[in-house]
Design a protein around this motif. Structure first.
Motif, PDB file in Angstrom:
ATOM      1  N   THR A 191       0.831  -1.202   0.000  1.00 30.32           N
ATOM      2  CA  THR A 191       0.000   0.000   0.000  1.00 30.32           C
ATOM      3  C   THR A 191       0.866   1.253   0.000  1.00 30.32           C
ATOM      4  O   THR A 191       0.636   2.192  -0.773  1.00 30.32           O
ATOM      5  CB  THR A 191      -0.929   0.009   1.225  1.00 30.32           C
ATOM      6  OG1 THR A 191      -1.775  -1.153   1.181  1.00 30.32           O
ATOM      7  CG2 THR A 191      -1.797   1.248   1.243  1.00 30.32           C
ATOM      8  N   THR A 192       1.875   1.262   0.852  1.00 26.03           N
ATOM      9  CA  THR A 192       2.794   2.412   0.919  1.00 26.03           C
ATOM     10  C   THR A 192       3.518   2.602  -0.414  1.00 26.03           C
ATOM     11  O   THR A 192       3.672   3.738  -0.891  1.00 26.03           O
ATOM     12  CB  THR A 192       3.814   2.197   2.048  1.00 26.03           C
ATOM     13  OG1 THR A 192       3.117   2.105   3.289  1.00 26.03           O
ATOM     14  CG2 THR A 192       4.806   3.347   2.100  1.00 26.03           C
ATOM     15  N   ARG A 193       3.943   1.508  -1.011  1.00 28.97           N
ATOM     16  CA  ARG A 193       4.656   1.586  -2.285  1.00 28.97           C
ATOM     17  C   ARG A 193       3.770   2.175  -3.381  1.00 28.97           C
ATOM     18  O   ARG A 193       4.231   3.005  -4.179  1.00 28.97           O
ATOM     19  CB  ARG A 193       5.144   0.188  -2.679  1.00 28.97           C
ATOM     20  CG  ARG A 193       6.042   0.157  -3.895  1.00 28.97           C
ATOM     21  CD  ARG A 193       6.783  -1.161  -3.992  1.00 28.97           C
ATOM     22  NE  ARG A 193       5.884  -2.300  -4.016  1.00 28.97           N
ATOM     23  CZ  ARG A 193       5.788  -3.208  -3.037  1.00 28.97           C
ATOM     24  NH1 ARG A 193       6.532  -3.073  -1.939  1.00 28.97           N
ATOM     25  NH2 ARG A 193       4.956  -4.222  -3.132  1.00 28.97           N
ATOM     26  N   TYR A 194       2.502   1.763  -3.434  1.00 28.13           N
ATOM     27  CA  TYR A 194       1.587   2.293  -4.445  1.00 28.13           C
ATOM     28  C   TYR A 194       1.450   3.803  -4.303  1.00 28.13           C
ATOM     29  O   TYR A 194       1.478   4.539  -5.298  1.00 28.13           O
ATOM     30  CB  TYR A 194       0.217   1.625  -4.321  1.00 28.13           C
ATOM     31  CG  TYR A 194      -0.762   2.026  -5.404  1.00 28.13           C
ATOM     32  CD1 TYR A 194      -0.903   1.258  -6.550  1.00 28.13           C
ATOM     33  CD2 TYR A 194      -1.536   3.181  -5.289  1.00 28.13           C
ATOM     34  CE1 TYR A 194      -1.793   1.628  -7.558  1.00 28.13           C
ATOM     35  CE2 TYR A 194      -2.408   3.569  -6.282  1.00 28.13           C
ATOM     36  CZ  TYR A 194      -2.540   2.777  -7.409  1.00 28.13           C
ATOM     37  OH  TYR A 194      -3.412   3.168  -8.413  1.00 28.13           O
ATOM     38  N   LEU A 195       1.293   4.276  -3.083  1.00 29.27           N
ATOM     39  CA  LEU A 195       1.111   5.709  -2.843  1.00 29.27           C
ATOM     40  C   LEU A 195       2.397   6.494  -3.113  1.00 29.27           C
ATOM     41  O   LEU A 195       2.358   7.566  -3.722  1.00 29.27           O
ATOM     42  CB  LEU A 195       0.649   5.928  -1.408  1.00 29.27           C
ATOM     43  CG  LEU A 195      -0.741   5.387  -1.060  1.00 29.27           C
ATOM     44  CD1 LEU A 195      -0.971   5.418   0.441  1.00 29.27           C
ATOM     45  CD2 LEU A 195      -1.828   6.154  -1.792  1.00 29.27           C
ATOM     46  N   GLU A 196       3.523   5.963  -2.685  1.00 28.09           N
ATOM     47  CA  GLU A 196       4.787   6.679  -2.866  1.00 28.09           C
ATOM     48  C   GLU A 196       5.141   6.837  -4.337  1.00 28.09           C
ATOM     49  O   GLU A 196       5.687   7.865  -4.742  1.00 28.09           O
ATOM     50  CB  GLU A 196       5.908   5.948  -2.129  1.00 28.09           C
ATOM     51  CG  GLU A 196       5.831   6.097  -0.611  1.00 28.09           C
ATOM     52  CD  GLU A 196       6.955   5.374   0.098  1.00 28.09           C
ATOM     53  OE1 GLU A 196       7.623   4.529  -0.550  1.00 28.09           O
ATOM     54  OE2 GLU A 196       7.152   5.634   1.301  1.00 28.09           O
ATOM     55  N   ARG A 197       4.833   5.824  -5.137  1.00 27.33           N
ATOM     56  CA  ARG A 197       5.148   5.910  -6.562  1.00 27.33           C
ATOM     57  C   ARG A 197       4.322   6.993  -7.260  1.00 27.33           C
ATOM     58  O   ARG A 197       4.677   7.432  -8.350  1.00 27.33           O
ATOM     59  CB  ARG A 197       4.921   4.557  -7.232  1.00 27.33           C
ATOM     60  CG  ARG A 197       5.998   3.528  -6.873  1.00 27.33           C
ATOM     61  CD  ARG A 197       5.717   2.173  -7.487  1.00 27.33           C
ATOM     62  NE  ARG A 197       6.814   1.245  -7.200  1.00 27.33           N
ATOM     63  CZ  ARG A 197       6.798  -0.041  -7.535  1.00 27.33           C
ATOM     64  NH1 ARG A 197       5.738  -0.550  -8.175  1.00 27.33           N
ATOM     65  NH2 ARG A 197       7.825  -0.826  -7.252  1.00 27.33           N
ATOM     66  N   ARG A 198       3.236   7.400  -6.637  1.00 23.52           N
ATOM     67  CA  ARG A 198       2.397   8.461  -7.194  1.00 23.52           C
ATOM     68  C   ARG A 198       2.527   9.758  -6.402  1.00 23.52           C
ATOM     69  O   ARG A 198       1.762  10.686  -6.631  1.00 23.52           O
ATOM     70  CB  ARG A 198       0.945   7.986  -7.236  1.00 23.52           C
ATOM     71  CG  ARG A 198       0.729   6.932  -8.316  1.00 23.52           C
ATOM     72  CD  ARG A 198      -0.466   6.032  -8.037  1.00 23.52           C
ATOM     73  NE  ARG A 198      -0.606   5.068  -9.118  1.00 23.52           N
ATOM     74  CZ  ARG A 198       0.171   3.977  -9.244  1.00 23.52           C
ATOM     75  NH1 ARG A 198       1.109   3.734  -8.352  1.00 23.52           N
ATOM     76  NH2 ARG A 198      -0.004   3.155 -10.265  1.00 23.52           N
ATOM     77  N   ASP A 199       3.485   9.755  -5.495  1.00 22.30           N
ATOM     78  CA  ASP A 199       3.739  10.938  -4.670  1.00 22.30           C
ATOM     79  C   ASP A 199       2.471  11.382  -3.950  1.00 22.30           C
ATOM     80  O   ASP A 199       2.147  12.578  -3.884  1.00 22.30           O
ATOM     81  CB  ASP A 199       4.289  12.082  -5.531  1.00 22.30           C
ATOM     82  CG  ASP A 199       4.951  13.169  -4.685  1.00 22.30           C
ATOM     83  OD1 ASP A 199       5.404  12.852  -3.569  1.00 22.30           O
ATOM     84  OD2 ASP A 199       4.997  14.329  -5.146  1.00 22.30           O
ATOM     85  N   LEU A 200       1.748  10.402  -3.409  1.00 19.80           N
ATOM     86  CA  LEU A 200       0.501  10.683  -2.700  1.00 19.80           C
ATOM     87  C   LEU A 200       0.688  10.451  -1.204  1.00 19.80           C
ATOM     88  O   LEU A 200       1.306   9.461  -0.793  1.00 19.80           O
ATOM     89  CB  LEU A 200      -0.623   9.770  -3.204  1.00 19.80           C
ATOM     90  CG  LEU A 200      -1.061   9.934  -4.654  1.00 19.80           C
ATOM     91  CD1 LEU A 200      -2.052   8.834  -5.028  1.00 19.80           C
ATOM     92  CD2 LEU A 200      -1.693  11.304  -4.861  1.00 19.80           C
ATOM     93  N   PRO A 201       0.150  11.333  -0.363  1.00 21.92           N
ATOM     94  CA  PRO A 201       0.170  11.079   1.083  1.00 21.92           C
ATOM     95  C   PRO A 201      -0.813   9.951   1.395  1.00 21.92           C
ATOM     96  O   PRO A 201      -1.737   9.682   0.617  1.00 21.92           O
ATOM     97  CB  PRO A 201      -0.302  12.406   1.671  1.00 21.92           C
ATOM     98  CG  PRO A 201      -1.166  13.001   0.599  1.00 21.92           C
ATOM     99  CD  PRO A 201      -0.530  12.594  -0.705  1.00 21.92           C
ATOM    100  N   ARG A 202      -0.607   9.291   2.512  1.00 21.83           N
ATOM    101  CA  ARG A 202      -1.528   8.212   2.871  1.00 21.83           C
ATOM    102  C   ARG A 202      -2.876   8.823   3.238  1.00 21.83           C
ATOM    103  O   ARG A 202      -2.987   9.584   4.202  1.00 21.83           O
ATOM    104  CB  ARG A 202      -0.991   7.398   4.041  1.00 21.83           C
ATOM    105  CG  ARG A 202      -1.691   6.043   4.202  1.00 21.83           C
ATOM    106  CD  ARG A 202      -1.075   5.237   5.318  1.00 21.83           C
ATOM    107  NE  ARG A 202      -1.574   3.870   5.340  1.00 21.83           N
ATOM    108  CZ  ARG A 202      -0.999   2.841   4.748  1.00 21.83           C
ATOM    109  NH1 ARG A 202       0.128   3.030   4.071  1.00 21.83           N
ATOM    110  NH2 ARG A 202      -1.514   1.633   4.819  1.00 21.83           N
ATOM    111  N   PRO A 203      -3.928   8.499   2.469  1.00 21.93           N
ATOM    112  CA  PRO A 203      -5.236   9.119   2.740  1.00 21.93           C
ATOM    113  C   PRO A 203      -5.901   8.507   3.965  1.00 21.93           C
ATOM    114  O   PRO A 203      -5.577   7.391   4.374  1.00 21.93           O
ATOM    115  CB  PRO A 203      -6.033   8.800   1.463  1.00 21.93           C
ATOM    116  CG  PRO A 203      -5.416   7.554   0.929  1.00 21.93           C
ATOM    117  CD  PRO A 203      -3.958   7.617   1.285  1.00 21.93           C
TER     118      PRO A 203
END
Length: 313
Positions: free
Chosen positions: A281-293
């Protein structure tokens, strides 16, 4: 009239899970069990958490998909026919943090999988927020095939010449635990095809019988086995990857590797899976430069409350 009008709606809606196949980056058809909700417009809605986003990534690269409703466990149906659906899917790169737009889908999950409601409790939220961070996949059906019940499947009549033991083959241990498996292959156009079959060890592979209604071709393929109880609990699954080739009287899958995303059933697997889901989950968000919602916990709780009040169905 939609393509699904040729399918028995009551049967399709009663199935608790189906097998869903997408095409991997290397062209291998990869199938996994999932829950599906039929919408009024004739499309099929399913979802995947960010922890298991590969099927969503595959859809964005190649929208050709297929679904097979073939395990009637929990449906309440006796001798239920199998339903194959081929079509195209879309999956927007939008992380859903609440049930909006998929309320009926979540009501279905909360009703059919009661233990999922426990993830909404305050003690579980930190551990299970990945479960509610979802990507929505919508499938537009293009073809439907109704087949006989999976219980009526017969094994290949004459396995290829060679050792029938097969215990050293990758996936032999996993396949031996189940009465049948689902073959994920491709047709002449390259589109994915699904068929439940009874694989038999034969020489350097597993002999298979494939229905003639959706002809397959040689090439990358896989075999999926999975199970769940009447309430979508105690889920287990495994995918045997390999290559499909013609045999004298049918087909042979030559296995190369095995994937067990939910573990092997050994002690300690649950903790390993939980760690893996959080990392993915963290990897998916980091690759899109998204904070954890933040999950919309109260919206989910409001949706689950009346389902819990009604009790099991």
């Amino acid at each position: 009239m939609t393509v699904l009008d040729s399918a028995p709606f009551d049967v399709l809606d009663a199935y608790r899970t189906c097998e869903f196949v997408t095409l991997g980056r290397d062209g291998t058809p990869l199938a996994w069990p999932t829950a599906v909700r039929r919408k009024e417009d004739g499309t099929l809605l399913l979802s995947t958490s960010l922890a298991f986003a590969q099927k969503a990534l595959n859809v964005r690269r190649d929208g050709r998909v297929a679904l097979l409703f073939s395990d009637p466990t929990g449906s309440g149906l006796a001798h239920a026919p199998q339903i194959f659906v081929g079509g195209r899917a879309v999956c927007p790169d939008v992380v859903m943090t609440g049930p909006e737009g998929a309320e009926d889908y979540w009501r279905m999950l909360f009703e059919r999988q009661p233990h999922s409601r426990a993830y909404l409790s305050a003690p579980m939220r930190r551990l299970m927020d990945w479960y509610y961070l979802r990507l929505l996949i919508t499938v537009t059906p293009e073809q439907v095939v109704v087949r006989g019940p999976s219980a009526d499947l017969a094994p290949p009549t004459s396995p290829a010449v060679g050792s029938a033991d097969g215990s050293a083959l990758p996936g032999a241990e996993q396949l031996a635990r189940y009465p049948s498996a689902v073959l994920a292959a491709r047709d002449a156009s390259g589109a994915p095809v699904l068929a439940r079959t009874r694989p038999v060890p034969a020489g350097d592979g597993f002999a298979l019988t494939v229905p003639a209604d959706r002809p397959v071709t040689a090439g990358p393929a896989s075999l999926l086995v999975h199970e769940h109880d009447e309430r979508l609990n105690h889920m287990r699954n495994a995918l045997v990857r390999g290559r499909l080739r013609r045999a004298d009287d049918g087909w042979l899958l030559l296995p190369t590797s095995v994937v067990e995303p939910m573990g092997t059933g050994r002690a300690g697997d649950a903790l390993k899976v939980l760690r893996a889901t959080k990392r993915a989950t963290t990897r998916y968000l980091e690759r899109r430069d998204l904070p954890r919602p933040r999950v919309q916990w109260e919206a989910f709780r409001a949706l689950a409350a009346p389902v819990k009040a009604r009790g099991p169905r």
